[in-house]
Design a protein around this motif. Structure first.
Motif, mmCIF file in Angstrom:
data_model
loop_
_atom_site.group_PDB
_atom_site.id
_atom_site.type_symbol
_atom_site.label_atom_id
_atom_site.label_comp_id
_atom_site.label_asym_id
_atom_site.label_seq_id
_atom_site.Cartn_x
_atom_site.Cartn_y
_atom_site.Cartn_z
ATOM 1 N N ARG A 1 -112.885 20.418 -54.980
ATOM 2 C CA ARG A 1 -112.781 19.966 -53.595
ATOM 3 C C ARG A 1 -111.328 19.629 -53.308
ATOM 4 N NH1 ARG A 1 -116.866 15.307 -53.478
ATOM 5 N NH2 ARG A 1 -116.168 15.188 -55.612
ATOM 6 N N LEU A 2 -110.895 19.848 -52.081
ATOM 7 C CA LEU A 2 -109.496 19.637 -51.698
ATOM 8 C C LEU A 2 -109.391 18.534 -50.654
ATOM 9 C CD1 LEU A 2 -108.565 23.376 -51.217
ATOM 10 C CD2 LEU A 2 -108.073 21.968 -53.208
ATOM 11 N N ALA A 3 -108.327 17.756 -50.747
ATOM 12 C CA ALA A 3 -108.003 16.753 -49.738
ATOM 13 C C ALA A 3 -106.501 16.840 -49.488
ATOM 14 C CB ALA A 3 -108.374 15.357 -50.217
ATOM 15 N N PHE A 4 -106.102 16.889 -48.228
ATOM 16 C CA PHE A 4 -104.702 16.980 -47.863
ATOM 17 C C PHE A 4 -104.238 15.659 -47.260
ATOM 18 C CE2 PHE A 4 -106.346 21.304 -47.686
ATOM 19 C CZ PHE A 4 -105.405 21.978 -48.465
ATOM 20 N N LEU A 5 -103.060 15.199 -47.674
ATOM 21 C CA LEU A 5 -102.449 13.978 -47.153
ATOM 22 C C LEU A 5 -101.038 14.298 -46.695
ATOM 23 C CD1 LEU A 5 -103.499 11.590 -50.063
ATOM 24 C CD2 LEU A 5 -104.579 11.770 -47.828
ATOM 25 N N GLU A 6 -100.562 13.588 -45.700
ATOM 26 C CA GLU A 6 -99.198 13.787 -45.214
ATOM 27 C C GLU A 6 -98.416 12.498 -45.327
ATOM 28 O OE1 GLU A 6 -99.982 15.203 -41.286
ATOM 29 O OE2 GLU A 6 -100.449 17.225 -41.990
ATOM 30 N N GLY A 7 -97.102 12.634 -45.411
ATOM 31 C CA GLY A 7 -96.219 11.480 -45.494
ATOM 32 C C GLY A 7 -95.867 11.091 -46.929
ATOM 33 N N VAL A 8 -96.400 11.809 -47.887
ATOM 34 C CA VAL A 8 -96.092 11.582 -49.305
ATOM 35 C C VAL A 8 -96.007 12.950 -49.972
ATOM 36 C CG1 VAL A 8 -97.194 9.325 -49.483
ATOM 37 C CG2 VAL A 8 -98.541 11.362 -49.870
ATOM 38 N N THR A 9 -95.455 13.015 -51.168
ATOM 39 C CA THR A 9 -95.399 14.282 -51.883
ATOM 40 C C THR A 9 -96.027 14.120 -53.253
ATOM 41 O OG1 THR A 9 -93.205 13.787 -52.747
ATOM 42 C CG2 THR A 9 -93.297 15.088 -50.740
ATOM 43 N N GLY A 10 -96.607 15.198 -53.748
ATOM 44 C CA GLY A 10 -97.158 15.187 -55.089
ATOM 45 C C GLY A 10 -98.555 15.751 -55.138
ATOM 46 N N LEU A 11 -99.138 15.683 -56.312
ATOM 47 C CA LEU A 11 -100.508 16.122 -56.558
ATOM 48 C C LEU A 11 -101.204 15.061 -57.382
ATOM 49 C CD1 LEU A 11 -100.016 19.823 -57.720
ATOM 50 C CD2 LEU A 11 -100.961 19.073 -55.553
ATOM 51 N N ALA A 12 -102.467 14.897 -57.183
ATOM 52 C CA ALA A 12 -103.270 13.992 -57.996
ATOM 53 C C ALA A 12 -104.650 14.600 -58.130
ATOM 54 C CB ALA A 12 -103.347 12.605 -57.370
ATOM 55 N N VAL A 13 -105.327 14.251 -59.198
ATOM 56 C CA VAL A 13 -106.681 14.738 -59.426
ATOM 57 C C VAL A 13 -107.606 13.549 -59.540
ATOM 58 C CG1 VAL A 13 -108.188 16.015 -60.986
ATOM 59 C CG2 VAL A 13 -105.834 16.767 -60.642
ATOM 60 N N PHE A 14 -108.695 13.582 -58.799
ATOM 61 C CA PHE A 14 -109.722 12.562 -58.899
ATOM 62 C C PHE A 14 -110.912 13.193 -59.589
ATOM 63 C CE2 PHE A 14 -113.700 10.890 -57.137
ATOM 64 C CZ PHE A 14 -113.621 9.603 -57.625
ATOM 65 N N ARG A 15 -111.351 12.599 -60.676
ATOM 66 C CA ARG A 15 -112.523 13.085 -61.402
ATOM 67 C C ARG A 15 -113.624 12.048 -61.252
ATOM 68 N NH1 ARG A 15 -110.366 15.096 -66.061
ATOM 69 N NH2 ARG A 15 -110.173 16.953 -64.803
ATOM 70 N N PRO A 16 -114.736 12.409 -60.610
ATOM 71 C CA PRO A 16 -115.840 11.465 -60.479
ATOM 72 C C PRO A 16 -116.257 10.915 -61.843
ATOM 73 C CG PRO A 16 -116.233 13.411 -59.139
ATOM 74 C CD PRO A 16 -115.020 13.689 -59.985
ATOM 75 N N ASP A 17 -116.815 9.704 -61.861
ATOM 76 C CA ASP A 17 -117.169 9.023 -63.106
ATOM 77 C C ASP A 17 -118.128 9.802 -63.986
ATOM 78 O OD1 ASP A 17 -115.538 6.887 -62.578
ATOM 79 O OD2 ASP A 17 -117.119 5.710 -61.638
ATOM 80 N N ASP A 18 -118.985 10.621 -63.386
ATOM 81 C CA ASP A 18 -119.972 11.322 -64.199
ATOM 82 C C ASP A 18 -119.407 12.577 -64.861
ATOM 83 O OD1 ASP A 18 -121.786 13.222 -61.669
ATOM 84 O OD2 ASP A 18 -119.700 12.628 -61.805
ATOM 85 N N GLN A 19 -118.136 12.884 -64.615
ATOM 86 C CA GLN A 19 -117.507 14.041 -65.226
ATOM 87 C C GLN A 19 -116.838 13.652 -66.544
ATOM 88 O OE1 GLN A 19 -117.161 17.275 -63.928
ATOM 89 N NE2 GLN A 19 -118.621 16.704 -62.349
ATOM 90 N N PRO A 20 -116.938 14.481 -67.581
ATOM 91 C CA PRO A 20 -116.218 14.195 -68.819
ATOM 92 C C PRO A 20 -114.716 14.280 -68.585
ATOM 93 C CG PRO A 20 -117.266 16.350 -68.931
ATOM 94 C CD PRO A 20 -117.711 15.705 -67.640
ATOM 95 N N THR A 21 -113.946 13.440 -69.251
ATOM 96 C CA THR A 21 -112.500 13.446 -69.077
ATOM 97 C C THR A 21 -111.774 14.103 -70.242
ATOM 98 O OG1 THR A 21 -112.388 11.232 -70.035
ATOM 99 C CG2 THR A 21 -112.489 11.375 -67.633
ATOM 100 N N ASP A 22 -112.495 14.518 -71.277
ATOM 101 C CA ASP A 22 -111.883 15.181 -72.418
ATOM 102 C C ASP A 22 -111.473 16.581 -72.007
ATOM 103 O OD1 ASP A 22 -112.930 15.674 -75.890
ATOM 104 O OD2 ASP A 22 -111.195 16.418 -74.796
ATOM 105 N N PRO A 23 -110.150 16.917 -72.059
ATOM 106 C CA PRO A 23 -109.697 18.240 -71.604
ATOM 107 C C PRO A 23 -110.236 19.375 -72.452
ATOM 108 C CG PRO A 23 -107.889 17.039 -72.619
ATOM 109 C CD PRO A 23 -109.064 16.093 -72.524
ATOM 110 N N ASP A 24 -110.744 19.092 -73.651
ATOM 111 C CA ASP A 24 -111.296 20.143 -74.502
ATOM 112 C C ASP A 24 -112.740 20.464 -74.178
ATOM 113 O OD1 ASP A 24 -109.453 18.747 -77.256
ATOM 114 O OD2 ASP A 24 -108.882 20.343 -75.877
ATOM 115 N N MET A 25 -113.365 19.731 -73.228
ATOM 116 C CA MET A 25 -114.767 19.968 -72.884
ATOM 117 C C MET A 25 -114.876 21.030 -71.825
ATOM 118 S SD MET A 25 -116.309 16.177 -72.961
ATOM 119 C CE MET A 25 -117.960 16.560 -73.496
#
Length: 66
Positions: free
Chosen positions: A42-66
């Protein structure tokens, strides 16, 4: 080398931040390209700041090897 690059996968929300307001056409073009490259993200666009961030819902595994 890529330690600071957010890894994105299906189920995540990618926050795309722009320093300045984008035109509707540019935003739609950018969104279409991201949707083709990042299915299930899912995508969300914001203005007035620069950069990228990722939000991972709590029920998602956070291990990058999964």
């Amino acid at each position: 080398m890529l330690n600071n690059v957010p890894m994105v996968r299906a189920g995540d929300v990618l926050l795309v931040c722009f320093e300045k307001q984008q035109t509707q056409a540019d935003t739609e073009r950018f969104e279409a390209e991201l949707r083709d490259c990042l299915p299930g993200v899912r995508l969300a666009f914001l203005e007035g700041v620069t950069g990228l961030a990722v939000f991972r819902p709590d029920d998602q595994p956070t291990d990058p090897d999964m």
